[in-house]
Design a protein around this motif. Structure first.
Motif, mmCIF file in Angstrom:
data_model
loop_
_atom_site.group_PDB
_atom_site.id
_atom_site.type_symbol
_atom_site.label_atom_id
_atom_site.label_comp_id
_atom_site.label_asym_id
_atom_site.label_seq_id
_atom_site.Cartn_x
_atom_site.Cartn_y
_atom_site.Cartn_z
ATOM 1 N N HIS A 173 48.577 -45.393 -53.065
ATOM 2 C CA HIS A 173 47.461 -45.626 -53.309
ATOM 3 C C HIS A 173 47.065 -45.394 -51.861
ATOM 4 O O HIS A 173 46.763 -45.548 -50.610
ATOM 5 C CB HIS A 173 46.944 -47.398 -54.031
ATOM 6 C CG HIS A 173 47.321 -47.932 -54.669
ATOM 7 N ND1 HIS A 173 46.322 -47.940 -56.496
ATOM 8 C CD2 HIS A 173 48.860 -48.850 -54.558
ATOM 9 C CE1 HIS A 173 47.264 -48.705 -56.670
ATOM 10 N NE2 HIS A 173 49.451 -48.847 -56.308
ATOM 11 N N ILE A 174 46.355 -44.626 -52.345
ATOM 12 C CA ILE A 174 45.227 -43.792 -51.357
ATOM 13 C C ILE A 174 43.763 -44.407 -51.097
ATOM 14 O O ILE A 174 42.967 -43.713 -52.266
ATOM 15 C CB ILE A 174 45.533 -42.234 -50.482
ATOM 16 C CG1 ILE A 174 45.233 -41.391 -52.391
ATOM 17 C CG2 ILE A 174 47.209 -42.268 -50.282
ATOM 18 C CD1 ILE A 174 45.221 -40.392 -51.580
ATOM 19 N N ARG A 175 43.471 -43.881 -49.843
ATOM 20 C CA ARG A 175 41.381 -43.187 -50.236
ATOM 21 C C ARG A 175 40.865 -42.175 -49.354
ATOM 22 O O ARG A 175 41.620 -42.090 -48.536
ATOM 23 C CB ARG A 175 40.899 -45.023 -49.242
ATOM 24 C CG ARG A 175 39.484 -44.881 -49.066
ATOM 25 C CD ARG A 175 38.816 -45.316 -48.361
ATOM 26 N NE ARG A 175 38.707 -47.238 -48.907
ATOM 27 C CZ ARG A 175 39.006 -47.787 -47.802
ATOM 28 N NH1 ARG A 175 39.982 -47.942 -46.822
ATOM 29 N NH2 ARG A 175 39.811 -48.952 -48.558
ATOM 30 N N GLY B 274 48.014 -48.273 -43.958
ATOM 31 C CA GLY B 274 47.736 -48.732 -42.990
ATOM 32 C C GLY B 274 46.780 -46.756 -42.321
ATOM 33 O O GLY B 274 46.240 -46.897 -41.483
ATOM 34 N N GLU B 275 48.358 -45.984 -42.139
ATOM 35 C CA GLU B 275 48.370 -44.972 -41.249
ATOM 36 C C GLU B 275 47.352 -43.953 -42.162
ATOM 37 O O GLU B 275 47.082 -43.918 -43.166
ATOM 38 C CB GLU B 275 49.716 -44.093 -41.039
ATOM 39 C CG GLU B 275 50.162 -45.068 -40.183
ATOM 40 C CD GLU B 275 51.956 -44.099 -40.042
ATOM 41 O OE1 GLU B 275 52.220 -44.432 -38.903
ATOM 42 O OE2 GLU B 275 51.754 -44.111 -41.122
ATOM 43 N N GLU C 286 43.016 -42.353 -46.151
ATOM 44 C CA GLU C 286 44.234 -43.794 -45.530
ATOM 45 C C GLU C 286 45.039 -43.820 -46.642
ATOM 46 O O GLU C 286 44.826 -44.247 -48.099
ATOM 47 C CB GLU C 286 42.868 -45.000 -45.640
ATOM 48 C CG GLU C 286 43.091 -45.955 -45.185
ATOM 49 C CD GLU C 286 42.855 -46.750 -44.328
ATOM 50 O OE1 GLU C 286 42.832 -48.077 -43.935
ATOM 51 O OE2 GLU C 286 40.974 -46.511 -44.810
ATOM 52 N N VAL C 287 45.929 -44.249 -46.006
ATOM 53 C CA VAL C 287 47.418 -44.607 -46.927
ATOM 54 C C VAL C 287 47.059 -46.820 -47.214
ATOM 55 O O VAL C 287 47.126 -47.266 -46.569
ATOM 56 C CB VAL C 287 48.583 -44.574 -46.108
ATOM 57 C CG1 VAL C 287 49.331 -45.698 -47.596
ATOM 58 C CG2 VAL C 287 49.151 -43.438 -46.635
ATOM 59 N N LEU C 288 46.757 -47.183 -47.794
ATOM 60 C CA LEU C 288 46.644 -47.936 -48.760
ATOM 61 C C LEU C 288 48.118 -49.016 -49.418
ATOM 62 O O LEU C 288 47.934 -50.382 -49.274
ATOM 63 C CB LEU C 288 45.133 -48.532 -50.139
ATOM 64 C CG LEU C 288 43.869 -47.821 -49.054
ATOM 65 C CD1 LEU C 288 43.399 -47.819 -51.109
ATOM 66 C CD2 LEU C 288 43.306 -47.999 -48.098
ATOM 67 N N ALA C 289 48.711 -48.489 -50.135
ATOM 68 C CA ALA C 289 49.914 -48.890 -50.014
ATOM 69 C C ALA C 289 50.986 -47.775 -50.072
ATOM 70 O O ALA C 289 50.355 -46.850 -50.742
ATOM 71 C CB ALA C 289 49.813 -49.550 -51.505
ATOM 72 N N GLY C 290 52.500 -47.857 -50.832
ATOM 73 C CA GLY C 290 52.747 -46.399 -50.832
ATOM 74 C C GLY C 290 53.114 -46.344 -49.347
ATOM 75 O O GLY C 290 52.823 -46.171 -48.339
ATOM 76 N N ARG C 291 53.706 -45.443 -49.467
ATOM 77 C CA ARG C 291 54.039 -43.704 -48.787
ATOM 78 C C ARG C 291 53.681 -42.692 -49.033
ATOM 79 O O ARG C 291 54.276 -42.375 -50.513
ATOM 80 C CB ARG C 291 55.622 -43.304 -47.925
ATOM 81 C CG ARG C 291 56.197 -44.343 -47.485
ATOM 82 C CD ARG C 291 57.626 -44.899 -47.343
ATOM 83 N NE ARG C 291 57.894 -43.949 -47.002
ATOM 84 C CZ ARG C 291 58.582 -43.801 -45.644
ATOM 85 N NH1 ARG C 291 57.939 -44.038 -44.818
ATOM 86 N NH2 ARG C 291 59.447 -42.483 -45.623
ATOM 87 N N MET C 292 52.822 -41.335 -48.145
ATOM 88 C CA MET C 292 52.276 -40.669 -48.632
ATOM 89 C C MET C 292 52.395 -39.360 -47.614
ATOM 90 O O MET C 292 52.852 -39.266 -46.726
ATOM 91 C CB MET C 292 51.177 -40.133 -48.304
ATOM 92 C CG MET C 292 49.938 -39.342 -48.987
ATOM 93 S SD MET C 292 48.390 -39.241 -49.116
ATOM 94 C CE MET C 292 47.901 -39.492 -47.077
ATOM 95 N N TRP C 293 54.223 -38.746 -48.134
ATOM 96 C CA TRP C 293 53.123 -36.429 -47.524
ATOM 97 C C TRP C 293 52.917 -36.093 -47.092
ATOM 98 O O TRP C 293 51.358 -35.795 -48.170
ATOM 99 C CB TRP C 293 54.993 -36.467 -48.515
ATOM 100 C CG TRP C 293 55.362 -34.551 -47.730
ATOM 101 C CD1 TRP C 293 56.650 -34.654 -46.404
ATOM 102 C CD2 TRP C 293 54.929 -33.395 -47.844
ATOM 103 N NE1 TRP C 293 55.948 -33.075 -46.260
ATOM 104 C CE2 TRP C 293 55.093 -32.395 -47.052
ATOM 105 C CE3 TRP C 293 54.423 -33.944 -48.769
ATOM 106 C CZ2 TRP C 293 55.203 -31.148 -46.968
ATOM 107 C CZ3 TRP C 293 53.669 -31.798 -49.216
ATOM 108 C CH2 TRP C 293 54.391 -31.008 -48.315
#
Length: 137
Positions: A43-45, A21-22, A1-8
């Motif tokens: 930042h991810i969980r 949020g995604e 889960e993306v807490l902040a930022g953008r993840m590829w």
């Protein structure tokens, strides 16, 4: 889960970019990869169920990175041997090449790595009583 930022991410060959949020769910045994897709901190969980030996895997990766023993722009023979050993020991294949290619190639390379003295466990980490190789129980 993306807490902040953008993840590829790439899961089963499908690439996508996630925003705050995604989330993405990766089925057990599915090769995958992810990285920061933006200029700001990511930042991810991550939730692993069951976690198995993942803690030992990440401790090892962090220690190897600190020691500059992971591949950078150019892959060296020692780095290839270390990665082959990690991939086979922790059963965490790469997300790109097909498994039918990775298994035999990394299997042979991991034998060479062991014979050359490479270790799959982080040198600073000693196994806990009852723990199997790789950190699992």
């Amino acid at each position: 889960e993306v807490l902040a930022g953008r993840m590829w991410t790439r899961v089963r060959g499908k690439e996508r970019t996630l925003s705050t949020g995604e989330r993405v769910v990766v089925p057990k045994g599915t090769p995958h990869t992810f990285k920061n897709a933006g200029k700001d901190a990511l930042h991810i969980r991550v939730t692993l169920e069951p976690a198995l030996n993942t803690e030992a895997f990440f401790e090892t990766i962090v220690e190897l990175e600190r020691s500059n023993l992971l591949p950078g722009e150019r892959l060296t023979w020692p780095q290839l041997l270390q990665m082959a050993l990690l991939i086979t020991h922790y059963d965490m294949p790469l997300s790109g090449p097909p498994l039918w290619v990775q298994r035999p190639v990394f299997g042979v390379l991991s034998v060479l790595a062991r014979r050359a003295g490479y270790r799959a466990l982080c040198p600073a980490r000693e196994p806990v009583a009852g723990e199997q190789p790789g950190g699992g129980r």
